[in-house]
Design a protein around this motif. Structure first.
Motif, PDB file in Angstrom:
ATOM      1  N   GLU A  37       0.828  -1.214   0.000  1.00 18.62           N
ATOM      2  CA  GLU A  37       0.000   0.000   0.000  1.00 18.62           C
ATOM      3  C   GLU A  37       0.857   1.257   0.000  1.00 18.62           C
ATOM      4  O   GLU A  37       0.452   2.308   0.461  1.00 18.62           O
TER       5      GLU A  37
ATOM      6  N   SER B  53     -13.094  -1.474  -1.412  1.00 12.28           N
ATOM      7  CA  SER B  53     -12.688  -0.096  -1.090  1.00 12.28           C
ATOM      8  C   SER B  53     -11.228   0.150  -1.462  1.00 12.28           C
ATOM      9  O   SER B  53     -10.878   1.241  -1.898  1.00 12.28           O
ATOM     10  N   LYS B  54     -10.374  -0.876  -1.309  1.00  8.26           N
ATOM     11  CA  LYS B  54      -8.974  -0.710  -1.704  1.00  8.26           C
ATOM     12  C   LYS B  54      -8.880  -0.472  -3.210  1.00  8.26           C
ATOM     13  O   LYS B  54      -8.102   0.357  -3.669  1.00  8.26           O
TER      14      LYS B  54
ATOM     15  N   THR C  18      -9.637   3.049  -4.166  1.00  7.68           N
ATOM     16  CA  THR C  18      -8.775   4.068  -3.564  1.00  7.68           C
ATOM     17  C   THR C  18      -7.799   4.599  -4.591  1.00  7.68           C
ATOM     18  O   THR C  18      -7.164   3.822  -5.323  1.00  7.68           O
TER      19      THR C  18
ATOM     20  N   PRO D  26      -7.020   5.205  -9.423  1.00  5.39           N
ATOM     21  CA  PRO D  26      -7.531   4.168  -8.530  1.00  5.39           C
ATOM     22  C   PRO D  26      -6.830   2.840  -8.821  1.00  5.39           C
ATOM     23  O   PRO D  26      -6.438   2.557  -9.954  1.00  5.39           O
TER      24      PRO D  26
END
Length: 159
Positions: free
Chosen positions: A67, A117-118, A121, A130
């Motif tokens: 991440e 949701s990841k 992002t 994204p």
């Protein structure tokens, strides 16, 4: 359909699910090191293209899993196509194929374990793109090179 299942479908179509085109694993399965390393008419060898795909899939997977987005080193993209002439043998080709297999399986697992949701992002240090878009474009990049590999394999048969 959500982003996760769409991206898993794309990753798997590139590597092992027969779909619109022959998947990479099936194309490579019967090639030996000599065939994979053959260069013709200034084109990169199959092996060189596989190394390039491993490089970018591993790099983006590391970013996805950590991440954190670290810009690519000063490495020239052309350098990702490198094959060490001193290790062009069947054992090293087998290791290359195992590494390729590992990164595609890891992508499948990483996507399976990710939340929607990841995938939506944005990556602030990468144009706020994204994750779903980045992974989708990675799959397009894979498909582009899979087409090259398929053509090179067909040319091997005519030699």
């Amino acid at each position: 359909m959500n982003f996760k299942s769409m991206l898993m479908d794309q990753i798997n179509a590139c590597y092992h699910d027969k779909s619109w085109f022959i998947p990479l694993r099936e194309i490579l399965i019967d090639l030996n090191a000599e065939q994979a390393a053959r260069e013709d008419a200034g084109n990169s060898s199959i092996w060189a293209i596989v190394n390039h795909l491993i490089f970018w899939n591993e790099r983006w997977l590391e970013r996805f899993e950590s991440e954190q987005f670290e810009p690519t080193s000063s490495m020239n993209n052309d350098d990702t196509f490198y094959v060490d002439p001193n290790t062009m043998n069947d054992a090293e080709w087998t290791r290359t194929l195992q590494r390729l297999d590992r990164v595609f399986r890891r992508w499948d697992t990483a996507l399976e374990e990710s939340g929607e949701s990841k995938l939506t992002t944005g990556i602030a240090s990468y144009f706020n793109a994204p994750w779903w878009g980045v992974v989708s474009n990675l799959c397009l990049h894979n498909a582009y090179h899979i087409g090259q590999i398929m053509l090179l394999k067909k040319q091997l048969r005519h030699h």
